[in-house]
Design a protein around this motif. Structure first.
Motif, PDB file in Angstrom:
ATOM      1  N   ILE A   1       0.096 -11.799  -3.974  1.00  0.00           N
ATOM      2  CA  ILE A   1      -0.691 -10.570  -4.751  1.00  0.00           C
ATOM      3  C   ILE A   1       0.872  -9.792  -5.001  1.00  0.00           C
ATOM      4  CG2 ILE A   1      -1.904  -8.545  -4.519  1.00  0.00           C
ATOM      5  CD1 ILE A   1      -3.306  -9.826  -2.074  1.00  0.00           C
ATOM      6  N   ASP A   2       0.819  -9.450  -6.434  1.00  0.00           N
ATOM      7  CA  ASP A   2       2.039  -8.586  -6.923  1.00  0.00           C
ATOM      8  C   ASP A   2       2.211  -7.417  -6.130  1.00  0.00           C
ATOM      9  OD1 ASP A   2       3.935  -8.569  -9.010  1.00  0.00           O
ATOM     10  OD2 ASP A   2       3.152  -6.583  -9.324  1.00  0.00           O
ATOM     11  N   ARG A   3       3.544  -7.060  -5.980  1.00  0.00           N
ATOM     12  CA  ARG A   3       3.732  -5.960  -5.055  1.00  0.00           C
ATOM     13  C   ARG A   3       3.424  -4.815  -5.861  1.00  0.00           C
ATOM     14  NH1 ARG A   3       9.142  -3.986  -6.867  1.00  0.00           N
ATOM     15  NH2 ARG A   3      10.218  -6.014  -7.374  1.00  0.00           N
ATOM     16  N   SER A   4       3.224  -4.515  -7.175  1.00  0.00           N
ATOM     17  CA  SER A   4       2.660  -3.154  -7.595  1.00  0.00           C
ATOM     18  C   SER A   4       1.498  -2.911  -7.072  1.00  0.00           C
ATOM     19  CB  SER A   4       2.596  -3.406  -9.229  1.00  0.00           C
ATOM     20  OG  SER A   4       1.740  -4.469  -9.733  1.00  0.00           O
ATOM     21  N   PHE A   5       0.640  -3.780  -6.394  1.00  0.00           N
ATOM     22  CA  PHE A   5      -0.688  -3.482  -6.128  1.00  0.00           C
ATOM     23  C   PHE A   5      -0.584  -2.981  -4.544  1.00  0.00           C
ATOM     24  CE2 PHE A   5      -1.906  -6.818  -9.199  1.00  0.00           C
ATOM     25  CZ  PHE A   5      -2.500  -6.063 -10.293  1.00  0.00           C
ATOM     26  N   VAL A   6       0.269  -3.877  -4.022  1.00  0.00           N
ATOM     27  CA  VAL A   6       0.589  -3.351  -2.598  1.00  0.00           C
ATOM     28  C   VAL A   6       1.343  -2.234  -2.225  1.00  0.00           C
ATOM     29  CG1 VAL A   6       1.746  -4.689  -0.319  1.00  0.00           C
ATOM     30  CG2 VAL A   6       0.474  -6.182  -2.218  1.00  0.00           C
ATOM     31  N   ASN A   7       2.204  -1.828  -3.122  1.00  0.00           N
ATOM     32  CA  ASN A   7       2.985  -0.616  -2.859  1.00  0.00           C
ATOM     33  C   ASN A   7       2.166   0.734  -2.827  1.00  0.00           C
ATOM     34  OD1 ASN A   7       5.593  -1.147  -2.958  1.00  0.00           O
ATOM     35  ND2 ASN A   7       5.874  -1.189  -5.269  1.00  0.00           N
TER      36      ASN A   7
ATOM     37  N   VAL B   1       5.691  -5.504   0.886  1.00  0.00           N
ATOM     38  CA  VAL B   1       5.206  -4.646   2.045  1.00  0.00           C
ATOM     39  C   VAL B   1       6.217  -3.748   2.584  1.00  0.00           C
ATOM     40  CG1 VAL B   1       4.012  -4.749   4.349  1.00  0.00           C
ATOM     41  CG2 VAL B   1       3.238  -6.329   2.636  1.00  0.00           C
ATOM     42  N   GLU B   2       6.020  -2.441   2.460  1.00  0.00           N
ATOM     43  CA  GLU B   2       7.099  -1.758   2.838  1.00  0.00           C
ATOM     44  C   GLU B   2       7.042  -0.851   4.086  1.00  0.00           C
ATOM     45  OE1 GLU B   2       8.404   0.520  -0.660  1.00  0.00           O
ATOM     46  OE2 GLU B   2       9.130  -1.357  -1.556  1.00  0.00           O
ATOM     47  N   ASN B   3       5.453  -0.658   4.564  1.00  0.00           N
ATOM     48  CA  ASN B   3       5.303   0.016   5.751  1.00  0.00           C
ATOM     49  C   ASN B   3       4.425  -0.684   6.663  1.00  0.00           C
ATOM     50  OD1 ASN B   3       2.877   1.390   4.829  1.00  0.00           O
ATOM     51  ND2 ASN B   3       4.072   2.352   3.513  1.00  0.00           N
ATOM     52  N   GLU B   4       4.153   0.013   7.805  1.00  0.00           N
ATOM     53  CA  GLU B   4       3.317  -0.515   8.790  1.00  0.00           C
ATOM     54  C   GLU B   4       1.974  -0.390   8.281  1.00  0.00           C
ATOM     55  OE1 GLU B   4       3.393   0.998  12.745  1.00  0.00           O
ATOM     56  OE2 GLU B   4       2.710  -0.730  13.479  1.00  0.00           O
ATOM     57  N   ASP B   5       1.626   0.768   7.621  1.00  0.00           N
ATOM     58  CA  ASP B   5      -0.098   0.952   7.277  1.00  0.00           C
ATOM     59  C   ASP B   5      -0.230   0.031   6.416  1.00  0.00           C
ATOM     60  OD1 ASP B   5       0.077   3.220   8.785  1.00  0.00           O
ATOM     61  OD2 ASP B   5       0.386   4.584   7.378  1.00  0.00           O
ATOM     62  N   GLN B   6       0.651  -0.343   5.332  1.00  0.00           N
ATOM     63  CA  GLN B   6       0.201  -1.465   4.495  1.00  0.00           C
ATOM     64  C   GLN B   6      -0.156  -2.794   5.303  1.00  0.00           C
ATOM     65  OE1 GLN B   6       3.722  -1.227   1.992  1.00  0.00           O
ATOM     66  NE2 GLN B   6       3.064   0.751   0.922  1.00  0.00           N
ATOM     67  N   MET B   7       0.917  -3.018   5.842  1.00  0.00           N
ATOM     68  CA  MET B   7       0.764  -4.356   6.874  1.00  0.00           C
ATOM     69  C   MET B   7      -0.542  -4.335   7.815  1.00  0.00           C
ATOM     70  SD  MET B   7       1.041  -5.792  10.182  1.00  0.00           S
ATOM     71  CE  MET B   7       1.814  -4.679  11.131  1.00  0.00           C
ATOM     72  N   LEU B   8      -1.061  -3.312   8.291  1.00  0.00           N
ATOM     73  CA  LEU B   8      -2.281  -3.318   8.997  1.00  0.00           C
ATOM     74  C   LEU B   8      -3.465  -3.549   8.257  1.00  0.00           C
ATOM     75  CD1 LEU B   8      -1.239  -0.547  11.695  1.00  0.00           C
ATOM     76  CD2 LEU B   8      -1.467  -2.895  12.085  1.00  0.00           C
ATOM     77  N   PHE B   9      -3.343  -2.640   6.868  1.00  0.00           N
ATOM     78  CA  PHE B   9      -4.444  -2.880   6.121  1.00  0.00           C
ATOM     79  C   PHE B   9      -4.528  -4.163   5.685  1.00  0.00           C
ATOM     80  CE2 PHE B   9      -5.873  -3.094   1.612  1.00  0.00           C
ATOM     81  CZ  PHE B   9      -6.840  -2.448   1.452  1.00  0.00           C
ATOM     82  N   LEU B  10      -3.525  -4.810   5.268  1.00  0.00           N
ATOM     83  CA  LEU B  10      -3.641  -6.306   4.836  1.00  0.00           C
ATOM     84  C   LEU B  10      -4.033  -7.307   6.016  1.00  0.00           C
ATOM     85  CD1 LEU B  10      -0.255  -6.336   3.113  1.00  0.00           C
ATOM     86  CD2 LEU B  10      -2.293  -6.780   1.824  1.00  0.00           C
ATOM     87  N   ARG B  11      -3.742  -6.880   7.183  1.00  0.00           N
ATOM     88  CA  ARG B  11      -4.196  -7.633   8.198  1.00  0.00           C
ATOM     89  C   ARG B  11      -5.539  -7.662   8.460  1.00  0.00           C
ATOM     90  NH1 ARG B  11      -0.843  -7.263  13.643  1.00  0.00           N
ATOM     91  NH2 ARG B  11      -1.933  -5.473  14.167  1.00  0.00           N
ATOM     92  N   ASN B  12      -6.255  -6.354   8.358  1.00  0.00           N
ATOM     93  CA  ASN B  12      -7.504  -6.142   8.668  1.00  0.00           C
ATOM     94  C   ASN B  12      -8.400  -6.935   7.333  1.00  0.00           C
ATOM     95  OD1 ASN B  12      -8.040  -4.648  10.666  1.00  0.00           O
ATOM     96  ND2 ASN B  12      -7.158  -2.768   9.523  1.00  0.00           N
ATOM     97  N   GLN B  13      -7.641  -7.073   6.026  1.00  0.00           N
ATOM     98  CA  GLN B  13      -8.395  -7.701   5.208  1.00  0.00           C
ATOM     99  C   GLN B  13      -8.451  -9.314   5.268  1.00  0.00           C
ATOM    100  OE1 GLN B  13     -10.031  -6.216   2.541  1.00  0.00           O
ATOM    101  NE2 GLN B  13      -9.547  -4.213   3.561  1.00  0.00           N
ATOM    102  N   HIS B  14      -7.665  -9.546   6.401  1.00  0.00           N
ATOM    103  CA  HIS B  14      -7.465 -11.039   6.640  1.00  0.00           C
ATOM    104  C   HIS B  14      -6.397 -11.579   5.558  1.00  0.00           C
ATOM    105  CE1 HIS B  14     -10.226 -10.811   9.961  1.00  0.00           C
ATOM    106  NE2 HIS B  14     -11.110 -10.214   9.031  1.00  0.00           N
ATOM    107  N   CYS B  15      -5.584 -11.072   5.128  1.00  0.00           N
ATOM    108  CA  CYS B  15      -4.578 -11.530   4.215  1.00  0.00           C
ATOM    109  C   CYS B  15      -3.676 -12.338   5.076  1.00  0.00           C
ATOM    110  CB  CYS B  15      -3.702 -10.456   3.365  1.00  0.00           C
ATOM    111  SG  CYS B  15      -2.422 -11.029   2.569  1.00  0.00           S
ATOM    112  N   HIS B  16      -3.560 -13.829   4.669  1.00  0.00           N
ATOM    113  CA  HIS B  16      -2.770 -14.709   5.722  1.00  0.00           C
ATOM    114  C   HIS B  16      -1.363 -14.274   5.771  1.00  0.00           C
ATOM    115  CE1 HIS B  16      -5.887 -17.193   3.746  1.00  0.00           C
ATOM    116  NE2 HIS B  16      -6.253 -17.379   4.928  1.00  0.00           N
ATOM    117  N   GLU B  17      -0.494 -13.946   4.921  1.00  0.00           N
ATOM    118  CA  GLU B  17       0.710 -13.727   5.086  1.00  0.00           C
ATOM    119  C   GLU B  17       1.462 -12.653   4.043  1.00  0.00           C
ATOM    120  OE1 GLU B  17       2.839 -17.569   4.078  1.00  0.00           O
ATOM    121  OE2 GLU B  17       1.447 -18.591   5.363  1.00  0.00           O
ATOM    122  N   ALA B  18       2.397 -12.154   4.543  1.00  0.00           N
ATOM    123  CA  ALA B  18       3.066 -11.036   3.860  1.00  0.00           C
ATOM    124  C   ALA B  18       4.801 -10.953   4.007  1.00  0.00           C
ATOM    125  CB  ALA B  18       2.606  -9.828   4.660  1.00  0.00           C
TER     126      ALA B  18
END
Ligand code: C2E
Ligand code: CA
Ligand code: CA
Ligand code: CA
Length: 278
Positions: A200-206, A237-254
């Motif tokens: 997933i492109d970082r422009s969305f993740v940012n 992925v630049e911060n913890e909030d983003q990481m936690l959001f992605l983990r909740n969504q069951h995104c495999h890797e970051a």
């Protein structure tokens, strides 16, 4: 006045000429850079969001220019692509990344997958398959520990892309679609392409925490990937909030600055390989 306009035009023409000259100079320098050993690779860790373990790394090329210092790939990759230099340069990157990964495996570290970016020109090149095969043979890296990143635009010519991807998959090398969501790949043939992963492109993740549209896009891509039985990696992925959001969504890797910037091999080894077995 007409005279002033004339001077302006002259200035403009001069600036354009300078630009063209600078470009030509940079292209000349680029041509020699490979033989002069001015390129090197940096590695960015890819982290499994459930286990927290580093499971892979993306290899990214750097150019240490003797006068200009470090030149960004955003500047020289397009130049290399236009001039065709990307083919030998891309081959060098692939060899170096595979050789490094093999050295780390032989040193006894837990095995990781290395991702390498392919350019359009490389992907289209008829010798790509031979080149991949030769490099794997030379370095002794098993194909399963190599992943190639292509972009959506490379799949535009569907039949041709399909053929090329199928052959790469046959070797046993993995394939991911980089910068996913920014190109034009049509969902209706995404399901048919022999690929393993969407990045997933970082422009969305940012801005997932600030912009609910981005959050919606990221969770939609993630869930689509699950349904298509593809792996999914979030970039940037630049911060913890983003990481936690992605983990909740069951995104495999970051991947992203939250874990680490791309770093030189020796630093990567020290930070991410020496400690993980303990
Ligand atoms: P890319 O393949 O999308 O690589 C990711 C880029 O995002 C890298 O920039 C990386 O340093 C940067 N990045 C990673 N995490 C973060 C983050 O959390 N925040 C922000 N703001 N940026 C992050 P880099 O190394 O400058 O490379 C730029 C582009 O140049 C790459 O984009 C890729 O398209 C191209 N490139 C780099 N190395 C190669 C190569 O060996 N071959 C080819 N064909 N292209 C390459
Ligand atoms: Ca990439
Ligand atoms: Ca990317
Ligand atoms: Ca890119």
């Amino acid at each position: 006045s007409a005279k002033e306009q004339g001077i302006e035009l002259n200035r403009y023409a001069h600036a354009m000429q300078m630009k063209a000259q600078e470009r030509l100079q940079l292209e000349n320098d680029l041509r020699k850079a490979l033989a002069r050993g001015q390129f090197y690779l940096v590695y960015q860790p890819q982290v499994n969001l459930q286990s927290g373990l580093v499971v892979g790394m993306e290899a990214l090329v750097r150019w240490q220019h003797p006068q200009r210092g470090s030149v960004s790939p955003a500047e020289f990759i397009p130049l290399a692509e236009e001039s065709g230099l990307i083919v030998p340069l891309g081959e060098w990157v692939l060899r170096e990344a595979c050789a490094q990964n093999k050295r780390w495996q032989e040193a006894g570290y837990r095995k990781l997958c290395v991702s390498v970016n392919l350019s359009m020109r490389q992907f289209r090149h008829s010798h790509l398959l031979d080149s991949i095969n030769n490099i794997l043979k030379e370095t002794g890296l098993e194909p399963a520990w190599l992943e190639l990143e292509i972009t959506e635009s490379m799949t535009f010519d569907k039949d041709r892309a399909f053929e090329q991807l199928r052959k790469i998959k046959e070797i046993g090398v993995h394939i991911s679609i980089d910068d996913f969501g920014t190109g034009y790949s049509s969902l209706h043939y995404l399901k048919d392409l022999p690929i393993d992963r969407l990045k997933i492109d970082r422009s969305f993740v940012n801005e997932i925490m600030e912009d609910s549209n981005n959050a919606a896009i990221v969770s939609t891509i993630t869930s689509m990937a699950h349904h298509l039985q593809l792996k999914v990696t979030a970039e940037g992925v630049e911060n913890e909030d983003q990481m936690l959001f992605l983990r909740n969504q069951h995104c495999h890797e970051a991947q992203g600055y939250f874990f680490s910037k791309p770093i030189e091999a020796a630093v990567f080894e020290k930070k991410f390989l020496r400690d993980i077995d303990t």
